[in-house]
Design an enzyme around this catalytic site. Structure first.
Site, PDB file in Angstrom:
ATOM      1  N   ARG A   1       0.704  -5.252  12.973  1.00  0.00           N
ATOM      2  CA  ARG A   1      -0.337  -4.841  13.852  1.00  0.00           C
ATOM      3  C   ARG A   1      -0.802  -6.017  15.528  1.00  0.00           C
ATOM      4  O   ARG A   1      -0.894  -5.595  16.077  1.00  0.00           O
ATOM      5  CB  ARG A   1      -1.314  -4.079  13.309  1.00  0.00           C
ATOM      6  CG  ARG A   1      -0.877  -2.761  11.849  1.00  0.00           C
ATOM      7  CD  ARG A   1      -2.997  -2.025  12.080  1.00  0.00           C
ATOM      8  NE  ARG A   1      -2.341  -0.804  11.551  1.00  0.00           N
ATOM      9  CZ  ARG A   1      -3.408   0.269  11.252  1.00  0.00           C
ATOM     10  NH1 ARG A   1      -3.978   0.072  12.314  1.00  0.00           N
ATOM     11  NH2 ARG A   1      -3.037   1.170  10.578  1.00  0.00           N
TER      12      ARG A   1
ATOM     13  N   ARG B   1       1.764   1.705  10.381  1.00  0.00           N
ATOM     14  CA  ARG B   1       1.420   1.749   8.419  1.00  0.00           C
ATOM     15  C   ARG B   1       2.498   2.127   8.477  1.00  0.00           C
ATOM     16  O   ARG B   1       3.032   3.001   7.833  1.00  0.00           O
ATOM     17  CB  ARG B   1       1.405   3.270   9.546  1.00  0.00           C
ATOM     18  CG  ARG B   1       0.175   3.489   7.843  1.00  0.00           C
ATOM     19  CD  ARG B   1      -0.362   4.892   7.481  1.00  0.00           C
ATOM     20  NE  ARG B   1      -1.137   5.362   8.832  1.00  0.00           N
ATOM     21  CZ  ARG B   1      -2.835   5.487   8.468  1.00  0.00           C
ATOM     22  NH1 ARG B   1      -3.288   4.640   7.482  1.00  0.00           N
ATOM     23  NH2 ARG B   1      -3.640   5.598   9.962  1.00  0.00           N
TER      24      ARG B   1
ATOM     25  N   GLU C   1      -7.041  -0.277  14.364  1.00  0.00           N
ATOM     26  CA  GLU C   1      -7.506  -1.302  13.804  1.00  0.00           C
ATOM     27  C   GLU C   1      -7.215  -2.254  13.305  1.00  0.00           C
ATOM     28  O   GLU C   1      -5.642  -1.988  13.949  1.00  0.00           O
ATOM     29  CB  GLU C   1      -7.921  -0.461  12.551  1.00  0.00           C
ATOM     30  CG  GLU C   1      -8.706  -1.905  11.416  1.00  0.00           C
ATOM     31  CD  GLU C   1      -8.714  -1.414  10.040  1.00  0.00           C
ATOM     32  OE1 GLU C   1      -8.857  -2.183   9.114  1.00  0.00           O
ATOM     33  OE2 GLU C   1      -8.778  -0.501   9.903  1.00  0.00           O
TER      34      GLU C   1
ATOM     35  N   ARG D   1       0.756  -1.381   0.476  1.00  0.00           N
ATOM     36  CA  ARG D   1       0.182  -0.030   0.275  1.00  0.00           C
ATOM     37  C   ARG D   1       0.943   1.697   0.007  1.00  0.00           C
ATOM     38  O   ARG D   1       2.209   0.729   0.648  1.00  0.00           O
ATOM     39  CB  ARG D   1      -0.929   0.019   1.395  1.00  0.00           C
ATOM     40  CG  ARG D   1      -1.553  -1.344   1.501  1.00  0.00           C
ATOM     41  CD  ARG D   1      -2.878  -1.116   2.752  1.00  0.00           C
ATOM     42  NE  ARG D   1      -3.859  -2.767   2.340  1.00  0.00           N
ATOM     43  CZ  ARG D   1      -4.027  -2.881   3.490  1.00  0.00           C
ATOM     44  NH1 ARG D   1      -4.797  -1.963   4.477  1.00  0.00           N
ATOM     45  NH2 ARG D   1      -4.461  -3.958   3.393  1.00  0.00           N
TER      46      ARG D   1
ATOM     47  N   SER E   1     -10.732  -6.348  10.275  1.00  0.00           N
ATOM     48  CA  SER E   1     -11.973  -5.355   8.921  1.00  0.00           C
ATOM     49  C   SER E   1     -12.633  -6.544   8.595  1.00  0.00           C
ATOM     50  O   SER E   1     -12.162  -7.591   8.031  1.00  0.00           O
ATOM     51  CB  SER E   1     -11.809  -4.680   8.370  1.00  0.00           C
ATOM     52  OG  SER E   1     -12.341  -3.873   8.079  1.00  0.00           O
TER      53      SER E   1
END
Length: 429
Positions: free
Chosen positions: A392, A273, A345, A258, A348
């Site tokens: 994460r 991130r 988060e 990403r 999801s």
């Protein structure tokens, strides 16, 4: 894409869905106008084409001046047919582009608004408290010899890292635990490709509002995936599945890439991130009727996995404006990160209903209703859910289970995958 019949029969429902996401409803009017133009262009082409065929049958029977007149008329009509065909193709393209630009229609219970307008569904566990000053995952990763950010930046640039020693072991342990969990719940394990053709990326909706976050391989017309949802959604593209085989449940491992566009200044330190991470993603093909129960099932599996990691977390119902193009509804599980003093988060899960399968031409074959015999081909639904996003998960584990001396207690479910170790000990000071 959405069902075109909804747009034609109930455009106000689509307008309301756009408003719920905080988007303009101009696209609804544009799509309806394009549909009208497309239908008119089809009629015009078919009328002229029919006249061309009729004249073609008369010419062999005609003679003299009559034949010459028919030939001249046919020549003129042929040019008109070509123009009508081009107009039809242009109108069809405009209709398709308008339709593709409309996001999935959010479920009725989804809260309206943006990122901060979520609804809290439940809180699980008690956030960790310490009788010492807790270290962040960057410091813990250094003490344990688990995370090397400096060399990651040296070799690849910002937002890259090396997992070393117990850091690498933790990744493999998490993958093994995730795969074990997936098997317990009846998922077929998959290792998915990390590069896909444009159709796969576009078919899942990632070339829409998320296009700026996608890595494109220049000169190859290929993309690096940001999640294995992309190859798994395209896995059964252009296929008609046996309805009796549904649901099909897959758990796919892949690296994820990403750009993190728009995240300037956010989480610039550490591994929360990053531009690359590994993930085990659940993906389901289901009937639309059963998709809502499947969605809840995916959420329960995510919660069960976080429970195994002995983390405190909360579950939120994501607001419409934060859903992404393809999701009708999304639930996030956010783990407590002690040094940030907030939930972040970790997983999801989204129900995309028929949005992706319509784009990728994946359908199901079912017994015909009413007549008692025969078959019918119908649209089916897709769902996705994070089982474990490695970086994460490592952040949450290190910070939650840290001890005063910089060691980290290993959750019981992970111990078997870490050689039976109950504690990860510092290797440096």
């Amino acid at each position: 894409m959405i069902d075109p019949r909804i747009l034609r029969d109930d455009p106000d429902r689509v307008r309301a869905a756009q408003a719920k996401r905080g988007l303009s409803d101009d696209v609804v009017d544009r799509a309806l106008a394009a549909d009208t133009s497309r239908r008119e262009a089809i009629v015009d082409f078919e009328t002229k084409r029919g006249e061309q065929k009729r004249l073609g049958k008369l010419i062999p029977q005609a003679q003299g001046e009559e034949k010459q007149a028919l030939l001249a008329q046919t020549k003129t009509l042929s040019a008109q047919v070509k123009q009508a065909e081009a107009a039809q193709a242009a109108a069809e393209e405009e209709w398709q582009q308008a339709l593709l630009s409309i996001p999935n229609l959010a479920e009725a219970d989804v809260p309206a608004g943006g990122e901060d307008d979520f609804v809290l569904l439940e809180t699980v566990g008690t956030p960790a408290e310490f009788d010492f000053e807790p270290r962040d995952h960057i410091e813990l990763g250094r003490l344990l010899g688990a995370i090397d950010l400096e060399r990651g930046a040296k070799v690849s640039g910002s937002r890259f890292y090396f997992l070393t020693g117990v850091g690498a072991e933790l990744e493999f342990a998490l993958i093994n635990l995730a795969n074990e969990t997936a098997r317990e719940f009846g998922f077929t394990q998959v290792i998915a490709p990390s590069m896909v053709k444009p159709r796969a990326m576009d078919g899942t909706g990632f070339l829409g509002q998320a296009a700026d976050d996608v890595y494109r391989i220049e000169g190859q017309d290929m993309y690096l995936v940001g999640t294995s949802e992309v190859p798994m959604a395209a896995y059964h593209s252009d296929e008609i599945l046996d309805g009796a085989s549904l649901p099909l449940r897959y758990a796919a491992f892949s690296p994820c890439f990403r750009k993190e566009a728009g995240s300037h200044g956010k989480d610039t330190k550490g591994i929360i991130r990053v531009h690359w991470f590994d993930k085990v993603e659940m993906f389901v093909y289901s009937t639309t009727e059963d998709s809502y129960a499947e969605h809840r099932r995916l959420l329960e599996i995510e919660k069960a996995f976080l429970d195994k990691l002995e983390l405190a977390y909360r579950v939120i119902d994501v607001a419409a404006g934060d859903l992404g193009l393809s999701a009708q509804r999304k639930f996030d599980c956010e783990a407590w990160i002690p040094t940030q003093g907030k939930y972040r988060e970790l997983t999801s899960t989204s129900n995309c209903t028929e949005f992706q399968t319509r784009r990728l031409d994946t359908r199901g074959r079912f017994p015909a209703t009413g007549s008692g015999h025969g078959e019918e081909i119908k649209a089916i639904s897709t769902l996705n859910g994070t089982l474990c996003a490695i970086t994460r998960a490592i952040v949450a584990i290190l910070e939650t289970h840290q001890q005063a001396d910089g060691s980290v207690r290993v959750p019981k479910a992970l111990q078997a995958w870490l050689g039976g170790r109950e504690v990860l000990q510092p290797v440096t000071t």
